[in-house]
Scaffold this motif. Structure first.
Motif, PDB file in Angstrom:
ATOM      1  N   PHE A   1      48.534  53.778  36.852  1.00  0.00           N
ATOM      2  CA  PHE A   1      47.505  53.564  37.867  1.00  0.00           C
ATOM      3  C   PHE A   1      47.930  52.347  38.684  1.00  0.00           C
ATOM      4  O   PHE A   1      47.971  51.232  38.176  1.00  0.00           O
ATOM      5  N   VAL A   2      48.247  52.574  39.951  1.00  0.00           N
ATOM      6  CA  VAL A   2      48.701  51.502  40.836  1.00  0.00           C
ATOM      7  C   VAL A   2      47.721  51.363  41.994  1.00  0.00           C
ATOM      8  O   VAL A   2      47.371  52.344  42.640  1.00  0.00           O
ATOM      9  N   ALA A   3      47.278  50.146  42.230  1.00  0.00           N
ATOM     10  CA  ALA A   3      46.359  49.865  43.334  1.00  0.00           C
ATOM     11  C   ALA A   3      47.108  49.185  44.469  1.00  0.00           C
ATOM     12  O   ALA A   3      47.830  48.215  44.253  1.00  0.00           O
TER      13      ALA A   3
ATOM     14  N   LYS B   1      38.371  54.785  35.793  1.00  0.00           N
ATOM     15  CA  LYS B   1      39.270  54.257  34.769  1.00  0.00           C
ATOM     16  C   LYS B   1      39.324  55.196  33.566  1.00  0.00           C
ATOM     17  O   LYS B   1      40.387  55.453  32.991  1.00  0.00           O
TER      18      LYS B   1
ATOM     19  N   TYR C   1      45.991  54.120  44.369  1.00  0.00           N
ATOM     20  CA  TYR C   1      44.604  53.864  44.759  1.00  0.00           C
ATOM     21  C   TYR C   1      44.563  52.741  45.785  1.00  0.00           C
ATOM     22  O   TYR C   1      45.054  51.644  45.520  1.00  0.00           O
TER      23      TYR C   1
ATOM     24  N   ALA D   1      40.995  46.382  42.092  1.00  0.00           N
ATOM     25  CA  ALA D   1      42.393  46.467  41.686  1.00  0.00           C
ATOM     26  C   ALA D   1      42.625  45.762  40.349  1.00  0.00           C
ATOM     27  O   ALA D   1      43.307  46.282  39.454  1.00  0.00           O
TER      28      ALA D   1
ATOM     29  N   ALA E   1      43.580  48.747  37.629  1.00  0.00           N
ATOM     30  CA  ALA E   1      44.974  49.162  37.764  1.00  0.00           C
ATOM     31  C   ALA E   1      45.888  48.631  36.660  1.00  0.00           C
ATOM     32  O   ALA E   1      45.653  47.568  36.093  1.00  0.00           O
TER      33      ALA E   1
ATOM     34  N   MET F   1      49.376  46.242  40.518  1.00  0.00           N
ATOM     35  CA  MET F   1      48.812  46.148  41.855  1.00  0.00           C
ATOM     36  C   MET F   1      49.899  45.744  42.850  1.00  0.00           C
ATOM     37  O   MET F   1      50.753  44.904  42.548  1.00  0.00           O
TER      38      MET F   1
END
Length: 365
Positions: free
Chosen positions: A31-33, A177, A189, A197, A201, A204
């Motif tokens: 999960f990358v913001a 999440k 995201y 974030a 995440a 980030m």
């Protein structure tokens, strides 16, 4: 699921460079913001990954495929938008089913996938309703469900919580999440809210002016910002920053403020300060690392209280030092008043030093 790799990605509109030489890797299931202020290039970057706008130069890889020249429908991605983009005249079931109908899947396959997605997002009881009959949070779940039924390699989300009220945003942060955790989904995201974030995440990407400023875990970005922009953007309240001169006081390296005060440095911080390119630096500190005193003492920096903000379990105090506003958190039992003279003690193990010219973090050579 699949990973995403951006290599030297650029997007220009004439002389305006919206995204400049952006490179980073999103691992499978990560999960990358993408976070930053308005106009920093984060949404443009997401649209480039989606294929909604063409690259000026660079390369994008999803899974094992170079997708730079592929249409959005061929990239195996699903997008969740800020405004949900639900069909108002269709039921929730038909909103979820629509992308599968466009792929001409069988009625039984559609029924199965829609009900599986609805169960994951706890919206089975809403399948016969229409969007106007749903709350904002319920509409957001439907938008997630419509992306989920496609079983994409990558989920792309563009500020999906920005239309919700504060309480619902907190709830939906947990929902997304959990969505990521349950599916081990690869998610990119976009948000302007650094708190989203930090709390959601795995990594980030902090952007500013079209450039990628820092790419790391939220904990490392918070603890070790690479420059004053990242330091001032990540954190709530943000890191306090004071321009200073690097000087020698009685053979000891020290920082000198515009008001004439001096702050002797520990040996480690003195070595960092010596790396300043011009003899000027920026002193940074988080609110929780600062101590407020009512008496002067060696090494304490003088200031005047500007405002006091009780929040219940903590009180935030803004103190003016050399025309800069410094944030300090206090126990609610400590009573202070605006315009009161105070002195600030810095924790030498947790202060930050940045170069006064380049704004980059100073490190030990």
């Amino acid at each position: 699921m699949a990973g995403v790799v951006l290599k030297d990605v650029m997007k220009s509109y004439g002389a305006v460079h919206a995204v400049q030489d952006v490179s980073f890797r999103v691992e499978d299931g990560e999960f990358v913001a993408l976070v930053g202020p308005s106009g920093c290039g984060k949404t443009t970057t997401l649209n480039l990954i989606a294929g909604l706008i063409p690259l000026s130069s660079g390369e994008i890889v999803i899974g094992e495929r170079v997708v730079t020249d592929l249409d959005p429908k061929d990239r195996d991605i699903a997008m969740v938008f800020q405004n949900y983009a639900l069909y108002p005249n269709k039921t929730v079931f038909n909103n979820l089913a629509f992308p599968l109908q466009m792929r001409r899947q069988s009625k039984d396959a559609i029924e199965k996938k829609v009900r599986e997605a609805a169960a994951v997002l706890d919206i089975t009881h809403l399948l016969e309703r229409r969007p106007r009959e749903l709350s904002g949070g319920q509409q957001q779940r439907v938008a997630l469900g419509r992306a989920l039924v496609r079983d994409p390699a990558v989920f792309l989300m563009d500020e999906p919580l920005s239309n919700l009220d504060a309480k619902l945003r907190v709830q939906m942060r947990s929902e997304i999440k959990r969505f990521h955790h349950n599916l081990n989904a690869t998610i990119v995201y976009v948000t302007h809210d650094q708190l989203e974030a930090v709390t959601m995440a795995d990594k980030m990407a902090v952007m500013h002016g079209g450039f990628l400023q820092q790419y790391d875990s939220p904990a490392n970005v918070f603890a070790n910002p690479v420059n004053t922009f990242v330091a001032s953007f990540v954190g709530s309240p943000a890191m306090s920053l004071i321009p200073v001169d690097v000087a020698s006081e009685g053979g000891t390296m020290a920082l000198r403020g515009a008001g004439g005060w001096t702050l002797p440095l520990s040996p480690l911080n003195a070595r960092k300060a010596q790396g300043s390119s011009t003899g000027k630096a920026v002193l940074g500190a988080r609110h929780s690392t600062l101590k407020l005193h009512r008496q002067a003492a060696p090494g304490r920096v003088p200031g005047k209280i500007y405002s006091v903000e009780p929040t219940g379990d903590v009180t935030f105090v803004q103190v003016v030092v050399d025309a800069e506003v410094i944030n300090i958190s206090l126990d609610p039992s400590v009573a202070v008043e605006p315009d009161e003279a105070v002195w600030i003690a810095f924790d030498q193990d947790r202060l930050h030093l940045f170069d006064g010219r380049t704004t980059m973090a100073l490190k030990v050579a």
